[in-house]
Motif scaffolding. Sequence first.
Motif, short mmCIF file in Angstrom:
data_model
loop_
_atom_site.label_atom_id
_atom_site.label_comp_id
_atom_site.label_asym_id
_atom_site.label_seq_id
_atom_site.Cartn_x
_atom_site.Cartn_y
_atom_site.Cartn_z
N ARG A 165 0.81 -1.21 0.00
CA ARG A 165 0.00 0.00 0.00
C ARG A 165 0.85 1.27 0.00
NH1 ARG A 165 -5.15 0.77 4.05
NH2 ARG A 165 -6.00 2.62 3.03
N ALA B 62 -9.51 -3.80 -3.62
CA ALA B 62 -8.66 -4.97 -3.34
C ALA B 62 -9.52 -6.20 -3.11
CB ALA B 62 -7.77 -4.70 -2.13
N ASP C 81 -8.30 -8.91 -1.45
CA ASP C 81 -7.92 -9.45 -0.14
C ASP C 81 -6.92 -8.49 0.48
OD1 ASP C 81 -7.82 -11.12 2.02
OD2 ASP C 81 -6.95 -12.83 0.97
N TYR C 82 -6.67 -8.69 1.77
CA TYR C 82 -5.88 -7.73 2.53
C TYR C 82 -5.08 -8.52 3.56
CZ TYR C 82 -5.18 -3.19 4.90
OH TYR C 82 -4.66 -2.05 5.44
N ASP D 46 -2.83 2.46 -3.05
CA ASP D 46 -4.25 2.80 -3.11
C ASP D 46 -4.62 3.30 -4.51
OD1 ASP D 46 -4.37 2.15 -0.47
OD2 ASP D 46 -4.72 4.18 0.27
N CYS E 224 -4.50 0.48 -7.11
CA CYS E 224 -5.69 -0.35 -6.97
C CYS E 224 -6.89 0.34 -7.62
CB CYS E 224 -5.96 -0.62 -5.50
SG CYS E 224 -7.34 -1.73 -5.18
N GLY F 174 -9.08 -0.40 2.32
CA GLY F 174 -8.39 -1.09 1.24
C GLY F 174 -9.32 -1.95 0.41
N LEU F 175 -10.22 -2.66 1.06
CA LEU F 175 -11.18 -3.50 0.34
C LEU F 175 -12.17 -2.66 -0.46
CD1 LEU F 175 -11.79 -6.17 3.12
CD2 LEU F 175 -10.52 -6.50 0.99
N THR G 196 0.04 -4.29 3.83
CA THR G 196 0.24 -3.03 4.52
C THR G 196 0.66 -3.27 5.96
OG1 THR G 196 -0.77 -0.93 5.17
CG2 THR G 196 -2.17 -2.86 5.20
N ASP H 5 -8.54 0.40 8.32
CA ASP H 5 -7.56 0.37 7.23
C ASP H 5 -7.89 -0.75 6.26
OD1 ASP H 5 -5.81 2.51 8.04
OD2 ASP H 5 -5.15 1.21 9.67
N LYS H 6 -8.25 -1.91 6.82
CA LYS H 6 -8.62 -3.04 5.98
C LYS H 6 -9.88 -2.74 5.19
CE LYS H 6 -6.62 -6.46 9.14
NZ LYS H 6 -6.86 -7.66 9.97
N MET I 223 -3.65 -6.85 -1.14
CA MET I 223 -2.99 -5.65 -0.64
C MET I 223 -2.22 -5.96 0.64
SD MET I 223 -4.71 -1.90 -0.07
CE MET I 223 -4.91 -1.59 -1.82
#
Length: 225
Positions: A52, A95, A97-98, A60, A63, A90-91, A79, A86-87, A77
């Motif tokens: 990330r 994304a 998956d994280y 970011d 993505c 990102g999703l 990080t 934060d997760k 992703m």
Amino acid sequence: MRVLVAEDHHVLARTIATGLRRQSMAVDLVVSGDEAERMCLCTDYDVLILDRDLPVMSGDEVCRRLRELRDAPRILMLTAAAEVMDKVYGLELGADDYLAKPFDFAELVARVRALARRAPKPSPVVLRHEGITLDRARREVHVDARPVSLTPKEFAVLQLLLEARGAHVTHQDLVRTIWDEHMDPRTSAVRATVSRLRGKLGDPDAITADTGLGYRLHSAPGLLR
């Protein structure tokens, strides 16, 4: 399976790449977000492992831009930020998956494989052709119940040939899917790998090479399954 790793921590990037290659994956490396976007525009990757916090262009933003593509790779992703929000962020960016750092490598491999299985037509876990059995999950190959030890590249070539179910797999497809971007397509690496694979399968005619068409698994009429 072809994977792009976008990670600017050089030691971690090389560690991830080496580990994934040992799992029979073709892996390319980039260290900035703009490089990650460029590579994904030029090459069909199954999975992008995306840090990330990348220079030039953030993970970011990469993505967000890739999600505008019709055939974007699945994105895992990475990080150091492990908070729930934060997760979520990102999703929501797109994304698939994280994974928070630090992580267990076995979990990373499992998540990459899980993402690859989300393709429209996932390959079965166990592939069979006459006396050959390949278990993708256990990374095991048997010929007439005899265990056969293959290198990661040999395993990947055999898997691709089994998935083709007797159809030809071209030299270019093998290079594109199994070797990384630094492999010279004019080298004899594919031919040498196929030759060693024939020897380990115990049958020099197990894999045929047809000029102008490519490689395929040999099969007596009606026996391909």
